[in-house]
Write an enzyme that holds these catalytic residues in place. Structure first.
Site, short mmCIF file in Angstrom:
data_model
loop_
_atom_site.label_atom_id
_atom_site.label_comp_id
_atom_site.label_asym_id
_atom_site.label_seq_id
_atom_site.Cartn_x
_atom_site.Cartn_y
_atom_site.Cartn_z
N LYS A 90 -0.97 -67.26 -42.64
CA LYS A 90 -1.53 -66.84 -41.35
C LYS A 90 -3.02 -67.19 -41.27
CE LYS A 90 1.80 -63.06 -41.14
NZ LYS A 90 2.01 -61.61 -41.33
N VAL A 136 14.59 -60.36 -36.03
CA VAL A 136 13.80 -60.85 -34.90
C VAL A 136 14.69 -61.57 -33.90
CG1 VAL A 136 11.90 -62.35 -34.20
CG2 VAL A 136 11.71 -61.00 -36.29
N GLY A 145 8.05 -56.53 -37.61
CA GLY A 145 9.16 -55.78 -37.04
C GLY A 145 9.86 -56.60 -35.96
N ILE A 205 0.59 -58.63 -31.92
CA ILE A 205 -0.84 -58.70 -31.56
C ILE A 205 -1.14 -60.06 -30.94
CG2 ILE A 205 -3.21 -58.60 -32.42
CD1 ILE A 205 -2.18 -56.97 -34.79
#
Length: 447
Positions: free
Chosen positions: A219, A30, A316, A150
């Site tokens: 999360k 990342v 990802g 998202i």
């Protein structure tokens, strides 16, 4: 002839806004993509922010490790503590609790805005960071901490802040969704599907955080805190992973009109909230049932807005970096134009209810003796404990079964019941002389 002073001043170019100094903590998958976007999209980012973004350093553990050429080695440093003291914006993508927490608190104390993708830290000790940022009057943004690319944090935190959220239901871990999808479509068992996910880079060498639901629970805690204006930590989340899900469970789910998904659920229950992560049967007609592969999706139900769904890549390097850069632009604009983003909203302070308070529907599969009266015996046991039957199905022979004469499969779907009532009911059913084995108990969500 000398031009008037005003004309001379007009002819001189005006200095542009001073660059904003950006420090990146971490240069993994990342972090590398964050650097790539900062470098390759520098002109566009400057136009959106209103000032250039100057990358002043990238903190790493090992200076000698191989790096993508996009990361200028002259910017690498192992002294992250020094780096955060000379930045206007600190981007944390190193993960873990420490030293990330100490570094972010130091950055905030030195007046830097903070952007983090660290779900574990926020779920464990978010209030400490929120309080520090509020006291220092700086921004703390974390869109990338939940569901990758998202945009779900911002809608729940800002767009729905005038509404009353009733429920958040989501697939928040791409690894487990990929594993369950492969079990459903290819008939793989859990171990084979996990191994495939590892070979593709979806799962770590140690897949525990994904398979056992820790990642999704972190999360869920973040989303619940935002949705219900209440501090929720990962310790408040009732968690069950997919390690007990078998290929047989997945096959029977399909036969009965469902798909198994690892769901994160945060919902109002009376005057409190209940937050949980567990595998569940989702009706094939529900939008979440069609979420395939390593994708994520979040279904939000609000009082005025109704039902909303957010879908996309949940992990990802590039997708997560996209969310990080969105936050960087937002906090950088505030530095240039003034103002601040939203602060922690925990005014509601709703009680977080225990797992036993959760109410949902269930599907129970039983291996029973095939003889008259078995259905009535099981139904009576359910009724005596206040668990109502929605549907019951008896299958005389299991597909492919050998040497099972006199044995049948019983599939019971209940109406909504509490976790506490169900646990007692299943224990009582298991004691019946006609019940050879309780094969599985799965919750039914989204029906």
């Amino acid at each position: 002839m000398t031009a008037p002073d005003g004309q001379a001043a007009a002819g001189r170019s005006q200095p542009g806004p001073a660059p904003l100094r950006v420090a990146v903590l971490g240069s993994g998958v990342v972090g590398t993509e964050v650097v790539r976007l900062l470098v390759t999209q520098a002109a566009d980012l400057a136009a959106r922010v209103g000032a250039p973004l100057e990358l002043v350093g990238v903190a790493v553990r090992d200076l000698a490790a191989d790096r993508d050429p996009v990361v200028d080695r002259a910017l690498l440093t192992t002294d992250a503590a020094e780096l955060v003291t000379r930045a206007d914006v600190v981007v944390e993508v190193m993960g873990g609790i420490e030293p990330a927490r100490s570094l972010l608190l130091s950055a905030i104390a030195h007046g830097a805005a903070v952007v983090t993708a660290n779900k574990a830290l926020l779920a464990q000790d978010g209030p400490t960071l929120y309080a520090a940022a509020d006291a220092a009057q700086v921004d703390l943004y974390f869109e990338a901490a939940v569901a990758g690319a998202i945009p779900i944090v911002r809608p729940v935190r800002e767009s729905l802040v005038g509404d009353r959220v009733l429920r958040v239901l989501g697939i928040l871990n791409g690894t487990t969704n990929y594993v369950l999808d492969r079990m459903a479509t290819e008939g793989l068992d859990l171990d084979a599907a996990v191994a495939e996910a590892q070979s593709l880079g979806y799962a770590e060498a140690d897949p525990t955080a994904d398979v056992e639901g820790y990642d999704a629970a972190a999360k869920a805690a973040i989303l619940a805190s935002l949705a219900f204006h209440t501090r929720v930590s990962i310790d408040d989340v009732d968690r069950e992973g997919i390690s007990s899900v078998t290929a047989d469970d997945v096959a029977w789910a399909e036969r009965t009109g469902y798909v198994i998904k690892l769901l994160a659920i945060a919902e109002r229950q009376g005057d409190g909230i209940q937050v949980r992560v567990h595998p569940a049967l989702v009706p094939v007609a529900h939008p979440l049932a069609g979420v395939r592969g390593a994708f994520n999706a979040v279904f939000v139900e609000a009082e005025a807005a109704g039902e909303l769904m957010f879908y996309g890549r949940g992990a990802g390097g590039a997708p997560t970096a996209s969310a990080v850069l969105g936050d960087v632009v937002s906090v950088a604009r505030h530095r240039v134009l003034g103002g601040r983003g939203p602060v922690e909203s925990s005014y509601a302070a709703l009680p977080v209810l225990p797992a036993s308070a959760a109410r949902t529907r269930y599907q129970i599969r039983l291996d029973v003796t095939d003889r008259p009266g078995v259905l009535a015996q099981v139904a009576t046991t359910l009724g005596d404990r206040g668990v109502s039957i929605e549907a019951i199905r008896q299958v005389p022979e299991l597909p492919g079964a050998q040497g099972r004469d006199g044995v049948a499969l019983l599939i019971i779907t209940t109406h909504e019941a509490s976790e506490e009532a169900l646990a007692g009911t299943v224990a009582a059913i298991a004691e019946l002389d006609s019940v050879r084995r309780v094969i599985s108990v799965l919750r039914v969500e989204g029906a």
